[in-house]
Scaffold this active site. Structure first.
Site, PDB file in Angstrom:
ATOM      1  N   ILE A 237       0.859  -1.190   0.000  1.00  0.00           N
ATOM      2  CA  ILE A 237       0.000   0.000   0.000  1.00  0.00           C
ATOM      3  C   ILE A 237       0.896   1.240   0.000  1.00  0.00           C
ATOM      4  O   ILE A 237       0.614   2.243  -0.654  1.00  0.00           O
ATOM      5  CB  ILE A 237      -0.922  -0.002   1.252  1.00  0.00           C
ATOM      6  CG1 ILE A 237      -1.853  -1.220   1.232  1.00  0.00           C
ATOM      7  CG2 ILE A 237      -1.712   1.302   1.348  1.00  0.00           C
ATOM      8  CD1 ILE A 237      -2.899  -1.217   0.152  1.00  0.00           C
ATOM      9  N   TYR A 238       2.001   1.144   0.730  1.00  0.00           N
ATOM     10  CA  TYR A 238       2.954   2.261   0.785  1.00  0.00           C
ATOM     11  C   TYR A 238       3.438   2.640  -0.620  1.00  0.00           C
ATOM     12  O   TYR A 238       3.375   3.808  -1.026  1.00  0.00           O
ATOM     13  CB  TYR A 238       4.131   1.865   1.694  1.00  0.00           C
ATOM     14  CG  TYR A 238       5.287   2.823   1.664  1.00  0.00           C
ATOM     15  CD1 TYR A 238       5.132   4.148   2.092  1.00  0.00           C
ATOM     16  CD2 TYR A 238       6.547   2.425   1.216  1.00  0.00           C
ATOM     17  CE1 TYR A 238       6.200   5.033   2.060  1.00  0.00           C
ATOM     18  CE2 TYR A 238       7.616   3.301   1.194  1.00  0.00           C
ATOM     19  CZ  TYR A 238       7.435   4.608   1.607  1.00  0.00           C
ATOM     20  OH  TYR A 238       8.495   5.478   1.580  1.00  0.00           O
ATOM     21  N   GLY A 239       3.910   1.632  -1.379  1.00  0.00           N
ATOM     22  CA  GLY A 239       4.403   1.883  -2.738  1.00  0.00           C
ATOM     23  C   GLY A 239       3.314   2.487  -3.617  1.00  0.00           C
ATOM     24  O   GLY A 239       3.553   3.414  -4.396  1.00  0.00           O
TER      25      GLY A 239
ATOM     26  N   THR B 109       0.786   4.357  -2.615  1.00  0.00           N
ATOM     27  CA  THR B 109       0.492   5.761  -2.275  1.00  0.00           C
ATOM     28  C   THR B 109       1.534   6.696  -2.901  1.00  0.00           C
ATOM     29  O   THR B 109       1.206   7.794  -3.357  1.00  0.00           O
ATOM     30  CB  THR B 109       0.441   6.014  -0.745  1.00  0.00           C
ATOM     31  OG1 THR B 109       1.719   5.711  -0.148  1.00  0.00           O
ATOM     32  CG2 THR B 109      -0.644   5.200  -0.077  1.00  0.00           C
TER      33      THR B 109
END
Ligand SMILES: NC(=O)c1ccc[n+]([C@@H]2O[C@H](COP(=O)([O-])OP(=O)(O)OC[C@H]3O[C@@H](n4cnc5c(N)ncnc54)[C@H](O)[C@@H]3O)[C@@H](O)[C@H]2O)c1
Length: 332
Positions: free
Chosen positions: A166-168, A170
């Site tokens: 999810i980080y990548g 965003t």
């Protein structure tokens, strides 16, 4: 220059703010001192910045409109009210956006927080950059946008449509929004894809801190991927030089990889920690964690050519500097 540094109490934000202040720029910092990791470290970093007369902190959340108004007002207005008109036209302003939720694994358990801080937060920052007519936005992206891409070293020309966290996702969303703001509104922006940054004042959730802490305290070191992982580690001073070069160059719209320029074996990193600590750690070899990738390797030729970026610090030297800082900070 007057620069708004978001995430100024964070690892990279603090280091960038320190370097900008040292060369005589004014810095407005903004941070909400969130509790993802021990906020006393953020308070300690901020206390160092507050000693500098060119620094002002706006404490609060980048998604909060009032906090942002305060920060952008401080960025664009003159401290000397009588000269407000004259000075306004002379001040060169930039936004250096480094505030974010940054843990890959944390993102898989907490997607809402990541969407809020990284996507809504970025939207508020780039929109305020546009409406306040700020000269340019330099923002943190990440090597995580490359996901599990097999073609290495990772180059800015490679497709980044398959992040695995999810980080990548965003951060990729930030790059896309920056493109829209450039093409539709002419907002200047530079996205910097950082590769595993380490060094003094580093993050307690990252491998170097965890390894050092474990070796020093005689605890077991958790080694993920059974130690068979490679990383392009980037020393903090090298990242800071790349960020500042990007602020000064202020491209209309670019994305750059900022890596260490050499891919290291995870076990060599562990050995460097043991050497710097002067003792061997007990190790527990564990499988890869979800969201992690086996290897990251940065093609930094674009940053070398356009930003004059030249990472200098090898892991033996950088890890030792971290361990020296750790000993001093924790009085060990
Ligand atoms: N450290 C790395 O290896 C690395 C690698 C790739 C990308 N990055 C990116 O670089 C940037 C800085 O990372 P870091 O390692 O310094 O992380 P950090 O967590 O130390 O710093 C981020 C700071 O932002 C603040 N913050 C978070 N959300 C906020 C919000 N909504 N409002 C106000 N403040 C908020 C936090 O309190 C923290 O002090 C991040 O954007 C991160 O995604 C870091």
């Amino acid at each position: 220059m007057r620069i708004l540094v978001t995430g100024s109490a964070g690892f990279i934000g603090f280091s960038v703010a320190q370097a900008l202040l040292k060369r005589g720029d004014e810095v407005i910092g903004i941070d909400n001192f969130n509790e993802y990791y021990d906020p006393t470290l953020k308070v300690a970093r901020n206390a160092i910045l507050e000693k500098e007369k060119g620094f002002t902190l706006v404490r609060g959340d980048i998604t909060d409109p009032k906090t942002l108004d305060n920060a952008f007002d401080a960025l664009t207005s003159s401290s000397d009210k009588s000269q407000i008109i004259n000075r306004k036209s002379q001040i060169v302003t930039r936004v250096c956006h480094l505030a974010a939720q940054a843990g890959v694994r944390h993102s898989l358990d907490n997607p809402d927080i990541f969407l809020q801080d990284n996507v809504v937060g970025f939207n508020r920052i780039i929109e305020a950059t546009r409406t306040h007519k700020i000269g340019g936005l330099i923002y943190a992206s990440t090597s995580a946008v490359y996901g599990d891409n097999k073609e290495q070293p990772f180059s800015e020309s490679h497709p980044v449509d398959h992040p695995i966290s999810i980080y990548g996702f965003t951060k990729k969303a930030n790059e896309l929004q920056a493109y829209v703001y450039h093409s539709v509104y002419g907002v200047r922006s530079t996205g910097l894809r950082f590769f595993t940054v380490y060094g003094p004042w580093g993050r307690p959730d990252m491998a170097l801190f965890l390894f050092t802490d474990a070796v020093m305290k005689g605890k077991t070191l958790p080694i993920f991927g059974h130690g068979k992982m490679q990383r392009d580690f980037t020393y903090i001073d090298d990242i800071v030089s790349g960020v500042i070069a990007a602020i000064d160059r202020n491209d209309p719209y670019e994305i750059y990889n900022l890596g260490g320029g050499k891919t290291e074996e995870l076990m060599d990193y562990v050995s460097a920690v043991e050497k710097a600590c002067g003792k061997e750690g007990k190790k527990e070899f564990l499988p890869m964690q979800i969201g992690d990738v086996v290897s990251t390797s940065a093609d930094i030729s674009k940053a070398q050519k356009m930003l004059g970026y030249k990472p200098k610090t090898r892991i033996e030297e950088g890890v030792k500097k971290f361990v020296d800082w750790y000993r001093e900070y924790y009085g060990i």
